[in-house]
Each structure stands twice: as C-alpha cells, then as structure tokens.
Design a protein around this motif. Structure first.
Motif, PDB file in Angstrom:
ATOM      1  N   ASP A   1      13.823  45.537  28.968  1.00 33.59           N
ATOM      2  CA  ASP A   1      14.051  45.442  30.410  1.00 33.59           C
ATOM      3  C   ASP A   1      14.416  44.011  30.819  1.00 33.59           C
ATOM      4  OD1 ASP A   1      13.334  48.127  30.874  1.00 33.59           O
ATOM      5  OD2 ASP A   1      11.198  47.596  30.985  1.00 33.59           O
ATOM      6  N   ALA A   2      15.259  43.905  31.847  1.00 38.37           N
ATOM      7  CA  ALA A   2      15.626  42.592  32.374  1.00 38.37           C
ATOM      8  C   ALA A   2      14.402  41.830  32.869  1.00 38.37           C
ATOM      9  CB  ALA A   2      16.642  42.755  33.500  1.00 38.37           C
ATOM     10  N   ALA A   3      13.448  42.524  33.479  1.00 39.17           N
ATOM     11  CA  ALA A   3      12.255  41.851  34.014  1.00 39.17           C
ATOM     12  C   ALA A   3      11.422  41.200  32.908  1.00 39.17           C
ATOM     13  CB  ALA A   3      11.407  42.844  34.799  1.00 39.17           C
ATOM     14  N   ALA A   4      11.467  41.761  31.704  1.00 35.90           N
ATOM     15  CA  ALA A   4      10.752  41.137  30.584  1.00 35.90           C
ATOM     16  C   ALA A   4      11.381  39.800  30.217  1.00 35.90           C
ATOM     17  CB  ALA A   4      10.765  42.072  29.372  1.00 35.90           C
ATOM     18  N   VAL A   5      12.703  39.713  30.307  1.00 36.13           N
ATOM     19  CA  VAL A   5      13.399  38.453  30.020  1.00 36.13           C
ATOM     20  C   VAL A   5      12.996  37.392  31.043  1.00 36.13           C
ATOM     21  CG1 VAL A   5      15.630  37.362  29.607  1.00 36.13           C
ATOM     22  CG2 VAL A   5      15.311  39.789  29.058  1.00 36.13           C
ATOM     23  N   ASP A   6      12.849  37.786  32.305  1.00 37.94           N
ATOM     24  CA  ASP A   6      12.373  36.856  33.330  1.00 37.94           C
ATOM     25  C   ASP A   6      11.023  36.255  32.945  1.00 37.94           C
ATOM     26  OD1 ASP A   6      14.336  36.781  35.421  1.00 37.94           O
ATOM     27  OD2 ASP A   6      13.773  38.805  35.993  1.00 37.94           O
ATOM     28  N   LEU A   7      10.093  37.095  32.529  1.00 35.38           N
ATOM     29  CA  LEU A   7       8.753  36.618  32.181  1.00 35.38           C
ATOM     30  C   LEU A   7       8.794  35.654  31.002  1.00 35.38           C
ATOM     31  CD1 LEU A   7       6.366  39.714  32.500  1.00 35.38           C
ATOM     32  CD2 LEU A   7       6.394  37.645  33.889  1.00 35.38           C
ATOM     33  N   ILE A   8       9.547  36.007  29.960  1.00 34.89           N
ATOM     34  CA  ILE A   8       9.636  35.138  28.788  1.00 34.89           C
ATOM     35  C   ILE A   8      10.257  33.795  29.159  1.00 34.89           C
ATOM     36  CG2 ILE A   8      10.979  34.834  26.663  1.00 34.89           C
ATOM     37  CD1 ILE A   8      10.195  37.482  25.750  1.00 34.89           C
ATOM     38  N   ALA A   9      11.312  33.826  29.959  1.00 33.13           N
ATOM     39  CA  ALA A   9      11.971  32.581  30.363  1.00 33.13           C
ATOM     40  C   ALA A   9      10.995  31.666  31.091  1.00 33.13           C
ATOM     41  CB  ALA A   9      13.181  32.897  31.240  1.00 33.13           C
ATOM     42  N   LYS A  10      10.251  32.209  32.045  1.00 31.62           N
ATOM     43  CA  LYS A  10       9.294  31.386  32.797  1.00 31.62           C
ATOM     44  C   LYS A  10       8.268  30.742  31.877  1.00 31.62           C
ATOM     45  CE  LYS A  10       9.613  34.099  37.077  1.00 31.62           C
ATOM     46  NZ  LYS A  10       8.916  35.077  37.956  1.00 31.62           N
ATOM     47  N   ARG A  11       7.749  31.512  30.940  1.00 35.30           N
ATOM     48  CA  ARG A  11       6.676  31.006  30.081  1.00 35.30           C
ATOM     49  C   ARG A  11       7.193  29.987  29.065  1.00 35.30           C
ATOM     50  NH1 ARG A  11       4.145  37.098  29.506  1.00 35.30           N
ATOM     51  NH2 ARG A  11       3.110  37.115  31.550  1.00 35.30           N
ATOM     52  N   ILE A  12       8.353  30.253  28.485  1.00 34.74           N
ATOM     53  CA  ILE A  12       8.899  29.302  27.508  1.00 34.74           C
ATOM     54  C   ILE A  12       9.299  28.006  28.191  1.00 34.74           C
ATOM     55  CG2 ILE A  12      10.898  28.872  26.012  1.00 34.74           C
ATOM     56  CD1 ILE A  12      10.649  31.709  24.993  1.00 34.74           C
ATOM     57  N   PHE A  13       9.961  28.088  29.335  1.00 33.06           N
ATOM     58  CA  PHE A  13      10.377  26.875  30.031  1.00 33.06           C
ATOM     59  C   PHE A  13       9.167  26.098  30.565  1.00 33.06           C
ATOM     60  CE2 PHE A  13      14.694  28.988  31.144  1.00 33.06           C
ATOM     61  CZ  PHE A  13      15.187  28.633  29.886  1.00 33.06           C
TER      62      PHE A  13
END
Length: 410
Positions: A238-250
């Motif tokens: 899901d696109a929303a999962a990519v949002d979560l990963i991006a926030k946490r990695i950045f």
C-alpha cells in the motif's frame, strides 16, 4: 555463528550473510484444492525442491557467504522457556484457534516436541486434522464437523524469505503481509529481532511493524544505493505503508535521501517490484519489458527537518528515472526473454528478471531462463546457475528466496 549484525545499503554490495529457509514438510501439505488459498500455482516435489535449495545454499558458501537458516535462528530463540511460552500463545491465537478446549489440545500437541528446531518445523508444517482427536464438549463450535483438512494451515511460502521482512540500512522493515495466509510468517522474524540474543545486543531500529495498519512486502523493497530506496506500490504493498517507512527512515538520520515509489500494475504478473526489476551491477538491471514505461514514479525526498519529506510526481521512462536518481550517464536494461513476446512471457513466469546479486556484476539465476541468461553473459555479468524445476513452481526466483543480512558497503 550468527553475530546479529545487520547492514544492507545496496542491492549489489558483496554479500556476507544471508538468511534462507530450506523447504520442509509444509510443502507436502499442499493440495490442488488449497493452492489458491495458499498462493501456489503448482505443487513442488519436496525431495527435489530440497536438493535444488541445498545447491542454492552451496553457491553462497562457495562464494564465502555465511548462510543462516530461519528455522535455526527461531529454534535458538525458543531455547528460552519463558519466551517459548509467550510465543506459543501468540502463534496459536494467530492461527485462528479460539476455543479454550482446542487451544489446550493444540498446545499439548506442540509441547510434545522437546527439540526446539523440531518444534519450529512442526509449526511451519501445520497440523493435519487427523493429528489431533477432539472429544465431545459443550461448545457448538467444537462439535460442528468440517471437511477442511487442517487444524492449522501449513506455511509453504516460507522459503521465500524476502517478503516477511527486509533489512534496510542497519534497521528492519518487519512487514505486514497482504494475505492472511502469509501474515503469520512474520511472527518468526518478530521473535528473532526481539529475542534472539545475538540480535538484541545491537538494538536494531524498526522501520515498519507487522502491527502497522497497511500492507507491505519485501519483494517491493529494493535498495538501489545508500542514497536511494525503491519501493513498489503494487498488488501487495500500500502507498500508505511507504509514507510510514519514509517518515521513520528520514527521522532516524539514515544516509538515504530519496525513496522512489513505483506505481506498478496491481496484477499477479507484477506481484512485487522485484519480479519485474532487479539490479545486477552499478549500471545494469534486469527488467520485464513491460515495465520500461513511461512509469508513474513518486520521488519522496528528505525534508529539512527530521521525518519531513517532499513528494514529486514524475512520469518518465525507467531508464531516465535510474539515470537521474543514481546519477549515471547511462544504464543497461537487460530485458527478460530479450523482447516482448513468447520468450519474455515464458521466462517472466519463471522469474527470469528476479536475479540475486552476490557482488557487483555477479548474480544467481535459474537455469531454465536460458534466453535471459545468455543476454546477461553477453553484458559481462558473471552467472551462478542453479536448477529450479521444483523451486520455481512457487513463482519466485533467487532474490525472492533470500534475505541478505549483511553486505559490504560500495
């Protein structure tokens, strides 16, 4: 001996440690009636599948790669009796056993396995209905007869160790699988990363959690460099999962600066990004001809403040995307089967573009994809060729069957 260190900042850095799962008796619990439920298109012959998988593991060892097995790591976790008790309660609950009477019977069945690795294999195998005889109770749910052959379903997809989690940088994306039948697989990784003594000492950051609400699978997560991650928004992610990963990695201060979200067709042929696109060298990629584009890609760039990012929508050919974000003057795209048509369709079905790099320009491939393999060799790529008459029946290639734990940085 597994030391618990994790490091993956590319798809092609020299591979030092990899996790596999040797196909086990869970494969023997596949039937034609259950293939769709258990996500298989055919039934592998276990003995030959194990021989092929052993040869796959030997390629790694010959090349100096340490091989660790999922079942062994999990058995080491379950040596601790307190951890084993907590795990068993969670595993049985996730298997859908709710009646207290049946929970007790299933728990007694598993407690008969004193050896931890034998227990892990039994958990993966599932429980055939004839293995446990339930007596009469006052519960209607317990009394109702069913023709379903399992008390607990087998987990035949486990030999595709790529999907339940992914090492990204020095952390882990502990994924939430799209389908119910695969969702239980991630419980093993959860306990390994929370309880294995070698892993605990390194305080591994978690980029995603299996309890998060959105689906994501490891086949959609590719690390193109220490600056760029590619994630497929696909049938399974899901696109929303990519949002979560991006926030946490950045937010964590990792070196990654860009996450490229590839919006790919939501079909089984394009199930994961790595079924249509893998990296084999600094500037060389295997692809399914139909993914060349133009593609819709969302460039997620690190913002000025921790956890912030900026998204830009782009519509470009794959070649242009790779050149731009990997800062390359040119790239080589090796098309599975050579060009759209019969060869491409046949070899894509057998994961011709799902290669695994063990070093820059050195990959593991299936022997049956001979057209694609000739093209790889012509491009100067060193091949380690493995047989796959049975392994390929699960619709996954060498990358799908392996989880890199540690690669040298480029």
């Amino acid at each position: 001996m597994f030391d618990g260190k994790l490091q993956v900042y590319s798809e092609i850095g020299v591979l030092k440690k990899v996790m596999l799962h040797r196909p086990g008796m869970e494969i023997e619990n596949l039937t034609p009636e259950l293939m769709n439920r258990l996500l298989f298109d055919d039934i592998p012959y276990l003995r030959v599948a194990q021989e092929e998988h052993d040869a796959f593991a030997d390629v790694f060892r010959t090349c100096g790669v340490e091989v660790v097995y999922l079942e062994t790591l999990m058995a080491e976790v379950l040596q601790d009796k307190a951890t084993r008790a907590i795990f068993m309660d969670e595993f049985i609950a996730e298997a859908g056993i709710v009646s207290p009477y049946r929970v007790a019977m299933v728990k007694a069945y598993y407690e008969a396995f004193e050896d931890a690795e034998a227990l892990v294999k039994a958990l993966m195998t599932g429980i055939r209905r004839e293995r446990i005889t339930f007596g009469l109770t006052h519960s209607l749910a317990d009394l109702i007869e069913t023709q379903y052959p399992f008390i607990i379903d087998p987990m035949p997809n486990l030999y595709f160790t790529r999907d339940p989690y992914a090492v990204i940088g020095n952390g882990v994306s502990l994924n939430k699988m799209r389908t119910l039948t695969r969702r239980r697989e991630t419980i093993f990784a959860k306990y390994i990363f929370e309880h294995h003594p070698a892993v605990k000492q390194h305080q591994v950051p978690l980029w995603y959690d299996r309890e998060d609400p959105y689906a994501i699978e490891g086949g959609d997560e590719l690390i193109l460099s220490d600056k760029v991650i590619a994630i497929g928004v696909s049938q399974r992610t899901d696109a929303a999962a990519v949002d979560l990963i991006a926030k946490r990695i950045f937010h964590a201060g990792q070196p990654f600066e860009t996450i490229l979200a590839f919006d790919i067709p939501k079909t089984r042929a394009f199930m994961h990004l790595d079924t249509v696109f893998t990296m084999v060298d600094y500037d060389t990629f295997t692809i399914h001809p139909e993914i060349e584009g133009p593609l819709t890609v969302y460039s997620i760039q690190r913002g000025d403040h921790p956890g912030e990012y900026i998204i830009e929508k782009e519509h470009m050919e794959l070649e242009a995307i790779l050149m731009k974000y990997l800062q390359l003057d040119k790239v080589k795209l090796i098309r599975c089967g050579g060009k759209p048509g019969i060869d491409a369709g046949r070899e894509q079905w057998n994961d011709g573009s799902n290669t695994l790099a063990i070093a820059p320009g050195e990959v593991i491939v299936y022997a049956r994809n001979h057209v694609t393999n000739r093209l790889l060799e012509a491009a100067g790529i060193k091949l380690h060729v493995i047989q796959s008459s049975e392994l390929s029946r699960g619709r996954g290639g060498p990358r799908c069957m392996s989880m890199p734990l540690y690669r040298d940085q480029l």
